[in-house]
Motif scaffolding. Structure first.
Motif, PDB file in Angstrom:
ATOM      1  N   TRP A  47       0.839  -1.189   0.000  1.00  0.00           N
ATOM      2  CA  TRP A  47       0.000   0.000   0.000  1.00  0.00           C
ATOM      3  C   TRP A  47       0.873   1.238   0.000  1.00  0.00           C
ATOM      4  O   TRP A  47       1.946   1.256   0.603  1.00  0.00           O
ATOM      5  CB  TRP A  47      -0.908   0.012   1.229  1.00  0.00           C
ATOM      6  N   ALA A  48       0.418   2.286  -0.670  1.00  0.00           N
ATOM      7  CA  ALA A  48       1.139   3.556  -0.730  1.00  0.00           C
ATOM      8  C   ALA A  48       0.220   4.682  -0.259  1.00  0.00           C
ATOM      9  O   ALA A  48      -0.978   4.677  -0.545  1.00  0.00           O
ATOM     10  CB  ALA A  48       1.609   3.832  -2.154  1.00  0.00           C
ATOM     11  N   ASN A  49       0.791   5.653   0.464  1.00  0.00           N
ATOM     12  CA  ASN A  49       0.030   6.823   0.904  1.00  0.00           C
ATOM     13  C   ASN A  49      -0.202   7.760  -0.260  1.00  0.00           C
ATOM     14  O   ASN A  49       0.665   7.916  -1.124  1.00  0.00           O
ATOM     15  CB  ASN A  49       0.792   7.587   1.987  1.00  0.00           C
ATOM     16  N   GLY A  50      -1.358   8.383  -0.282  1.00  0.00           N
ATOM     17  CA  GLY A  50      -1.642   9.355  -1.328  1.00  0.00           C
ATOM     18  C   GLY A  50      -2.837  10.207  -0.978  1.00  0.00           C
ATOM     19  O   GLY A  50      -3.424  10.085   0.095  1.00  0.00           O
ATOM     20  N   ARG A  51      -3.181  11.094  -1.900  1.00  0.00           N
ATOM     21  CA  ARG A  51      -4.346  11.969  -1.747  1.00  0.00           C
ATOM     22  C   ARG A  51      -5.167  11.904  -3.024  1.00  0.00           C
ATOM     23  O   ARG A  51      -4.628  11.838  -4.127  1.00  0.00           O
ATOM     24  CB  ARG A  51      -3.913  13.399  -1.500  1.00  0.00           C
ATOM     25  N   ILE A  52      -6.477  11.959  -2.887  1.00  0.00           N
ATOM     26  CA  ILE A  52      -7.366  11.949  -4.040  1.00  0.00           C
ATOM     27  C   ILE A  52      -7.148  13.240  -4.819  1.00  0.00           C
ATOM     28  O   ILE A  52      -7.231  14.338  -4.273  1.00  0.00           O
ATOM     29  CB  ILE A  52      -8.838  11.821  -3.610  1.00  0.00           C
ATOM     30  N   HIS A  53      -6.859  13.102  -6.126  1.00  0.00           N
ATOM     31  CA  HIS A  53      -6.669  14.260  -6.998  1.00  0.00           C
ATOM     32  C   HIS A  53      -7.985  14.633  -7.668  1.00  0.00           C
ATOM     33  O   HIS A  53      -8.410  15.784  -7.643  1.00  0.00           O
ATOM     34  CB  HIS A  53      -5.596  13.960  -8.041  1.00  0.00           C
ATOM     35  N   SER A  54      -8.634  13.629  -8.279  1.00  0.00           N
ATOM     36  CA  SER A  54      -9.916  13.876  -8.937  1.00  0.00           C
ATOM     37  C   SER A  54     -10.641  12.554  -9.150  1.00  0.00           C
ATOM     38  O   SER A  54     -10.056  11.483  -9.043  1.00  0.00           O
ATOM     39  CB  SER A  54      -9.708  14.577 -10.286  1.00  0.00           C
TER      40      SER A  54
END
Length: 143
Positions: A47-54
């Motif tokens: 799993w990788a950390n991220g943020r929703i872009h669209s």
């Protein structure tokens, strides 16, 4: 005599069916939500950390992972808090040896006796899970 309303019955059945199969898990993310995203690259964490872009479709999103945009299905995204590490959703297992609770063949008693006689601990020796193989030499054609 009144007949039952078929429309109401069908709507109720459809609602109960979707509630049963989909559960109460909300699978909807908004822009800049902190998420963990499934990483399919070789030699990397699961799993990788991220943020929703669209949102690119009804069930797909673009996720910003360290400046790179990945497109992922909602099934490959797990919502998380901002300060949670990326491998927090992975399962941690301890190295606990397997010791059978049922003694059917008496081989575990022999192993325990061998272990106690040799001076090593009994937790490091695992009993055989299958019987030993009886080997015979091949019957060759001797002409």
């Amino acid at each position: 005599m009144m007949k039952p309303d078929v429309t109401t019955t069908v709507v109720n059945k459809q609602y109960s069916s979707t509630a049963k199969h989909c559960g109460s898990v909300v699978r909807d993310f908004s822009k800049s939500d902190a998420v963990n995203v499934r990483d399919y690259r070789a030699n990397s964490e699961k799993w990788a950390n991220g943020r929703i872009h669209s949102q690119t479709g009804p069930l797909s999103y673009k996720v910003d992972i360290n400046g790179t945009l990945w497109r992922r299905h909602v099934d490959q995204i797990v919502g998380t808090s901002k300060d949670q590490p990326s491998n927090s959703t992975s399962i941690v297992t301890a190295d606990i040896p397997f010791i059978p609770s049922v003694n059917t063949s008496g081989t575990t008693d022999k192993l325990k006796d061998q272990v106690t006689n040799s001076g090593t601990s009994a937790t490091n020796v695992e009993p055989r899970r299958n019987p030993t193989r009886n080997r015979k030499k091949p019957d060759r054609l001797n002409l």
